[in-house]
Design a protein around this motif. Structure first.
Motif, mmCIF file in Angstrom:
data_model
loop_
_atom_site.group_PDB
_atom_site.id
_atom_site.type_symbol
_atom_site.label_atom_id
_atom_site.label_comp_id
_atom_site.label_asym_id
_atom_site.label_seq_id
_atom_site.Cartn_x
_atom_site.Cartn_y
_atom_site.Cartn_z
ATOM 1 N N ARG A 1 -0.788 -4.794 -0.949
ATOM 2 C CA ARG A 1 0.466 -4.553 -0.218
ATOM 3 C C ARG A 1 0.243 -4.702 1.286
ATOM 4 N NH1 ARG A 1 5.133 -3.389 -1.491
ATOM 5 N NH2 ARG A 1 4.614 -2.789 -3.600
ATOM 6 N N TYR B 1 5.428 1.274 -7.778
ATOM 7 C CA TYR B 1 4.632 1.545 -6.583
ATOM 8 C C TYR B 1 5.057 2.864 -5.933
ATOM 9 C CZ TYR B 1 2.628 1.087 -1.936
ATOM 10 O OH TYR B 1 1.933 1.330 -0.773
ATOM 11 N N GLN C 1 -3.906 -1.870 -5.292
ATOM 12 C CA GLN C 1 -2.490 -2.172 -5.047
ATOM 13 C C GLN C 1 -2.145 -1.979 -3.580
ATOM 14 O OE1 GLN C 1 -0.143 0.317 -7.700
ATOM 15 N NE2 GLN C 1 0.852 -1.521 -8.487
#
Length: 173
Positions: A8, A40, A4
């Motif tokens: 990002r 997140y 993730q």
């Protein structure tokens, strides 16, 4: 989580390309955007000595607007990071909510229960170069407002909510 973070970082590197170009107008699901960002940040907020809780609130199902999803995500990241900073190491809560406006459009609110924005600073917080943080550059809120207003025809406002601070992103279409 590392995957993730890498995705990002890739999105962050492409954001600056979009500033100053004609705005994109794609369908943006605000509930999915809020859920993604809350998930997140909830996994990454400081939890050592103090506890910061980040909560998503919105109606069931999609709540859509038109705009540039990447830039709107950037705006909300700025607001959430500022809320985390505003809590200044104390226990607190941040609520990221999305709701349909009665007159049409969508409001996305980032609210914290920190000390709030002092009245003396309220007129200056969106000025480029102004920061109340010791190491702040003063570009986050001014850039966020520019993205909302110039790229989306909306408004970024400091709501008068009493305790803490609440920022409203108003999107008209």
């Amino acid at each position: 989580a590392m995957e993730q973070d890498l995705l990002r970082l890739e999105r962050v590197s492409h954001r600056f390309e979009r500033i100053g170009r004609p705005p994109r107008t794609e369908v943006v699901d605000c509930t999915a955007l809020v859920d993604r960002l809350v998930s997140y940040f909830a996994a990454r907020v400081p939890t050592l000595a103090r506890r910061v809780t980040i909560i998503a609130e919105h109606p069931q199902g999609a709540l859509v607007t038109h705009g540039d999803g990447v830039l709107l995500e950037w705006v909300l990241e700025v607001l959430i990071k500022n809320a985390i900073d505003a809590l200044g190491g104390r226990d607190g809560a941040i609520v990221v909510s999305a709701s349909q406006l009665p007159e049409g459009g969508v409001r996305i609110r980032v609210a914290d229960d920190g000390p709030g924005v002092p009245r003396a600073l309220r007129k200056r917080i969106f000025d480029a170069g102004f920061s109340s943080k010791e190491r702040g550059w003063g570009i986050g809120l001014s850039l966020a407002r520019r993205i909302v207003e110039e790229n989306h025809g909306g408004n970024l406002l400091l709501a008068d909510e009493g305790r803490g601070a609440a920022f409203d992103v108003i999107l008209h279409g």
